[in-house]
Scaffold this motif. Structure first.
Motif, PDB file in Angstrom:
ATOM      1  N   GLU A  88      45.126  50.734  18.948  1.00  0.00           N
ATOM      2  CA  GLU A  88      46.315  50.161  19.571  1.00  0.00           C
ATOM      3  C   GLU A  88      47.567  50.451  18.754  1.00  0.00           C
ATOM      4  OE1 GLU A  88      45.679  46.018  20.187  1.00  0.00           O
ATOM      5  OE2 GLU A  88      43.776  46.324  21.230  1.00  0.00           O
ATOM      6  N   PHE A  89      48.700  50.243  19.383  1.00  0.00           N
ATOM      7  CA  PHE A  89      49.985  50.492  18.742  1.00  0.00           C
ATOM      8  C   PHE A  89      50.164  49.612  17.505  1.00  0.00           C
ATOM      9  CE2 PHE A  89      54.531  49.567  18.264  1.00  0.00           C
ATOM     10  CZ  PHE A  89      54.977  50.849  18.018  1.00  0.00           C
ATOM     11  N   ARG A  90      49.729  48.355  17.559  1.00  0.00           N
ATOM     12  CA  ARG A  90      49.896  47.465  16.405  1.00  0.00           C
ATOM     13  C   ARG A  90      49.081  47.950  15.209  1.00  0.00           C
ATOM     14  NH1 ARG A  90      46.325  42.141  16.794  1.00  0.00           N
ATOM     15  NH2 ARG A  90      44.458  43.109  17.614  1.00  0.00           N
ATOM     16  N   GLU A  91      47.932  48.585  15.449  1.00  0.00           N
ATOM     17  CA  GLU A  91      47.151  49.139  14.350  1.00  0.00           C
ATOM     18  C   GLU A  91      47.862  50.341  13.736  1.00  0.00           C
ATOM     19  OE1 GLU A  91      43.554  49.763  16.477  1.00  0.00           O
ATOM     20  OE2 GLU A  91      42.734  47.813  15.903  1.00  0.00           O
ATOM     21  N   ALA A  92      48.495  51.172  14.576  1.00  0.00           N
ATOM     22  CA  ALA A  92      49.266  52.305  14.071  1.00  0.00           C
ATOM     23  C   ALA A  92      50.464  51.806  13.259  1.00  0.00           C
ATOM     24  CB  ALA A  92      49.729  53.185  15.222  1.00  0.00           C
ATOM     25  N   THR A  93      51.087  50.755  13.731  1.00  0.00           N
ATOM     26  CA  THR A  93      52.218  50.174  13.008  1.00  0.00           C
ATOM     27  C   THR A  93      51.764  49.624  11.663  1.00  0.00           C
ATOM     28  OG1 THR A  93      53.216  49.570  15.122  1.00  0.00           O
ATOM     29  CG2 THR A  93      54.083  48.486  13.159  1.00  0.00           C
ATOM     30  N   PHE A  94      50.636  48.925  11.646  1.00  0.00           N
ATOM     31  CA  PHE A  94      50.088  48.379  10.409  1.00  0.00           C
ATOM     32  C   PHE A  94      49.809  49.502   9.413  1.00  0.00           C
ATOM     33  CE2 PHE A  94      46.266  47.438   7.895  1.00  0.00           C
ATOM     34  CZ  PHE A  94      46.759  46.395   7.133  1.00  0.00           C
ATOM     35  N   LEU A  95      49.178  50.574   9.857  1.00  0.00           N
ATOM     36  CA  LEU A  95      48.876  51.696   8.974  1.00  0.00           C
ATOM     37  C   LEU A  95      50.147  52.349   8.442  1.00  0.00           C
ATOM     38  CD1 LEU A  95      45.854  53.367  10.807  1.00  0.00           C
ATOM     39  CD2 LEU A  95      45.824  52.118   8.645  1.00  0.00           C
ATOM     40  N   SER A  96      51.154  52.479   9.280  1.00  0.00           N
ATOM     41  CA  SER A  96      52.422  53.085   8.850  1.00  0.00           C
ATOM     42  C   SER A  96      53.122  52.220   7.808  1.00  0.00           C
ATOM     43  CB  SER A  96      53.343  53.287  10.052  1.00  0.00           C
ATOM     44  OG  SER A  96      52.753  54.134  10.989  1.00  0.00           O
ATOM     45  N   VAL A  97      53.200  50.920   8.070  1.00  0.00           N
ATOM     46  CA  VAL A  97      53.836  50.006   7.115  1.00  0.00           C
ATOM     47  C   VAL A  97      53.048  49.986   5.808  1.00  0.00           C
ATOM     48  CG1 VAL A  97      54.365  47.569   6.667  1.00  0.00           C
ATOM     49  CG2 VAL A  97      54.947  48.600   8.863  1.00  0.00           C
ATOM     50  N   PHE A  98      51.723  49.989   5.899  1.00  0.00           N
ATOM     51  CA  PHE A  98      50.891  49.984   4.710  1.00  0.00           C
ATOM     52  C   PHE A  98      51.100  51.260   3.887  1.00  0.00           C
ATOM     53  CE2 PHE A  98      46.861  50.735   2.489  1.00  0.00           C
ATOM     54  CZ  PHE A  98      46.816  49.587   1.733  1.00  0.00           C
ATOM     55  N   ALA A  99      51.203  52.403   4.535  1.00  0.00           N
ATOM     56  CA  ALA A  99      51.434  53.671   3.834  1.00  0.00           C
ATOM     57  C   ALA A  99      52.786  53.663   3.121  1.00  0.00           C
ATOM     58  CB  ALA A  99      51.347  54.844   4.808  1.00  0.00           C
ATOM     59  N   ILE A 100      53.812  53.143   3.781  1.00  0.00           N
ATOM     60  CA  ILE A 100      55.132  53.055   3.158  1.00  0.00           C
ATOM     61  C   ILE A 100      55.099  52.099   1.968  1.00  0.00           C
ATOM     62  CG2 ILE A 100      57.498  52.225   3.525  1.00  0.00           C
ATOM     63  CD1 ILE A 100      57.203  53.295   6.436  1.00  0.00           C
ATOM     64  N   LEU A 101      54.435  50.962   2.132  1.00  0.00           N
ATOM     65  CA  LEU A 101      54.330  49.975   1.056  1.00  0.00           C
ATOM     66  C   LEU A 101      53.606  50.548  -0.162  1.00  0.00           C
ATOM     67  CD1 LEU A 101      54.895  46.978   0.345  1.00  0.00           C
ATOM     68  CD2 LEU A 101      52.618  46.473   1.220  1.00  0.00           C
ATOM     69  N   MET A 102      52.519  51.255   0.057  1.00  0.00           N
ATOM     70  CA  MET A 102      51.769  51.847  -1.061  1.00  0.00           C
ATOM     71  C   MET A 102      52.581  52.943  -1.754  1.00  0.00           C
ATOM     72  SD  MET A 102      49.243  49.966  -1.362  1.00  0.00           S
ATOM     73  CE  MET A 102      48.303  50.791  -2.612  1.00  0.00           C
ATOM     74  N   ASN A 103      53.369  53.692  -0.982  1.00  0.00           N
ATOM     75  CA  ASN A 103      54.225  54.714  -1.573  1.00  0.00           C
ATOM     76  C   ASN A 103      55.300  54.073  -2.451  1.00  0.00           C
ATOM     77  OD1 ASN A 103      55.529  57.061  -2.192  1.00  0.00           O
ATOM     78  ND2 ASN A 103      56.344  57.411  -0.157  1.00  0.00           N
ATOM     79  N   LEU A 104      55.943  53.022  -1.950  1.00  0.00           N
ATOM     80  CA  LEU A 104      56.929  52.299  -2.749  1.00  0.00           C
ATOM     81  C   LEU A 104      56.297  51.724  -4.010  1.00  0.00           C
ATOM     82  CD1 LEU A 104      58.938  50.343  -0.032  1.00  0.00           C
ATOM     83  CD2 LEU A 104      59.837  52.063  -1.595  1.00  0.00           C
ATOM     84  N   PHE A 105      55.102  51.171  -3.876  1.00  0.00           N
ATOM     85  CA  PHE A 105      54.387  50.580  -5.000  1.00  0.00           C
ATOM     86  C   PHE A 105      54.110  51.615  -6.084  1.00  0.00           C
ATOM     87  CE2 PHE A 105      50.017  49.711  -6.696  1.00  0.00           C
ATOM     88  CZ  PHE A 105      50.358  48.686  -7.555  1.00  0.00           C
ATOM     89  N   SER A 106      53.560  52.760  -5.711  1.00  0.00           N
ATOM     90  CA  SER A 106      53.223  53.772  -6.721  1.00  0.00           C
ATOM     91  C   SER A 106      54.469  54.359  -7.369  1.00  0.00           C
ATOM     92  CB  SER A 106      52.351  54.870  -6.115  1.00  0.00           C
ATOM     93  OG  SER A 106      53.022  55.509  -5.061  1.00  0.00           O
ATOM     94  N   ASN A 107      55.518  54.602  -6.601  1.00  0.00           N
ATOM     95  CA  ASN A 107      56.758  55.112  -7.187  1.00  0.00           C
ATOM     96  C   ASN A 107      57.394  54.085  -8.117  1.00  0.00           C
ATOM     97  OD1 ASN A 107      56.733  57.675  -6.036  1.00  0.00           O
ATOM     98  ND2 ASN A 107      57.693  56.942  -4.157  1.00  0.00           N
ATOM     99  N   SER A 108      57.311  52.811  -7.762  1.00  0.00           N
ATOM    100  CA  SER A 108      57.862  51.751  -8.603  1.00  0.00           C
ATOM    101  C   SER A 108      57.125  51.654  -9.925  1.00  0.00           C
ATOM    102  CB  SER A 108      57.799  50.406  -7.868  1.00  0.00           C
ATOM    103  OG  SER A 108      58.553  50.450  -6.692  1.00  0.00           O
ATOM    104  N   ILE A 109      55.821  51.828  -9.906  1.00  0.00           N
ATOM    105  CA  ILE A 109      55.050  51.793 -11.152  1.00  0.00           C
ATOM    106  C   ILE A 109      55.512  52.893 -12.096  1.00  0.00           C
ATOM    107  CG2 ILE A 109      52.768  52.319 -12.114  1.00  0.00           C
ATOM    108  CD1 ILE A 109      51.551  50.566 -10.054  1.00  0.00           C
ATOM    109  N   PHE A 110      55.698  54.089 -11.582  1.00  0.00           N
ATOM    110  CA  PHE A 110      56.145  55.190 -12.440  1.00  0.00           C
ATOM    111  C   PHE A 110      57.543  54.919 -12.993  1.00  0.00           C
ATOM    112  CE2 PHE A 110      53.007  57.703  -9.906  1.00  0.00           C
ATOM    113  CZ  PHE A 110      52.150  57.946 -10.974  1.00  0.00           C
ATOM    114  N   TYR A 111      58.414  54.356 -12.191  1.00  0.00           N
ATOM    115  CA  TYR A 111      59.758  54.056 -12.656  1.00  0.00           C
ATOM    116  C   TYR A 111      59.733  52.962 -13.729  1.00  0.00           C
ATOM    117  CZ  TYR A 111      64.612  52.671 -12.789  1.00  0.00           C
ATOM    118  OH  TYR A 111      65.871  52.354 -13.218  1.00  0.00           O
ATOM    119  N   ILE A 112      59.004  51.894 -13.477  1.00  0.00           N
ATOM    120  CA  ILE A 112      58.936  50.790 -14.436  1.00  0.00           C
ATOM    121  C   ILE A 112      58.297  51.253 -15.742  1.00  0.00           C
ATOM    122  CG2 ILE A 112      57.841  48.546 -14.873  1.00  0.00           C
ATOM    123  CD1 ILE A 112      58.295  47.984 -11.845  1.00  0.00           C
ATOM    124  N   ARG A 113      57.314  52.118 -15.636  1.00  0.00           N
ATOM    125  CA  ARG A 113      56.650  52.655 -16.838  1.00  0.00           C
ATOM    126  C   ARG A 113      57.623  53.443 -17.715  1.00  0.00           C
ATOM    127  NH1 ARG A 113      55.616  54.562 -20.668  1.00  0.00           N
ATOM    128  NH2 ARG A 113      53.713  55.392 -21.532  1.00  0.00           N
TER     129      ARG A 113
END
Length: 187
Positions: free
Chosen positions: A7-32
């Motif tokens: 369903e569309f809501r599952e696609a939305t969840f996956l997209s938001v999750f992918a963006i969140l994980m990308n922000l998370f990993s980039n933030s770790i490198f910056y904070i490090r």
């Protein structure tokens, strides 16, 4: 995407999750990279884990009032407050030995910069940040619990039996890292 029940809501969840994980990993490198040491990163992980662990212990021992029984029925207000207090103490002690906002010579152990003169470096700022980050971490835990409840799942995976998978270990940390990065931008 290739299944009929996708369903569309599952696609939305996956997209938001992918963006969140990308922000998370980039933030770790910056904070490090801050101050050319790992103090800030270890500080965040240590205080986030302290909140989780001590909230569990204090909640099991003294917990009487549920924090949000609809989303996470085992979490208590007493456990939440106990976890925050213990994380504040641990964060204060960690900053005393390994200041998170000061550049100094690093050691070979995890690239941490030790405070050789043991002066307190911006203790009120660190306590305020620790307080806010511990609350953000607990909110992150509740958000991921709400996602699991919405989809009718108990755990995100069975990779770590009894612990809900890797994402259950990172749910608080994801929000804390993003919150800490926001603090760095503001301060």
């Amino acid at each position: 995407m290739w299944y009929e029940k996708f369903e569309f809501r599952e696609a939305t969840f996956l997209s938001v999750f992918a963006i969140l994980m990308n922000l998370f990993s980039n933030s770790i490198f910056y904070i490090r990279s801050i101050n050319n040491n790992a103090n800030a990163l270890v500080f965040m992980i240590l205080t986030t884990c302290a909140v989780d662990v001590f909230a569990l212990f204090v909640g099991c021992k003294f917990g009487k009032h549920k924090l949000n029984p609809r989303i996470s029925p085992k979490k208590s207000i007493e456990g939440s407050v106990g976890g925050i207090v213990c994380a504040l103490i641990l964060g204060f002690i960690f900053n005393w030995f390994f200041p998170i906002f000061e550049t100094s010579e690093t050691s070979n152990v995890l690239n941490l910069a030790f405070n050789s003169n043991l002066e307190l470096v911006e203790p009120l700022k660190v306590l305020l940040i620790t307080l806010v980050l511990t609350v953000i971490g607990q909110l992150g835990d509740l958000v991921f619990s709400a996602i699991k409840r919405h989809y009718g799942e108990k755990d995100f995976s069975n990779l770590i039996p009894g612990h809900g998978g890797i994402l259950d270990r990172l749910d608080s940390t994801i929000f804390v890292v993003l919150g800490f990065l926001l603090f760095l931008v503001i301060l």
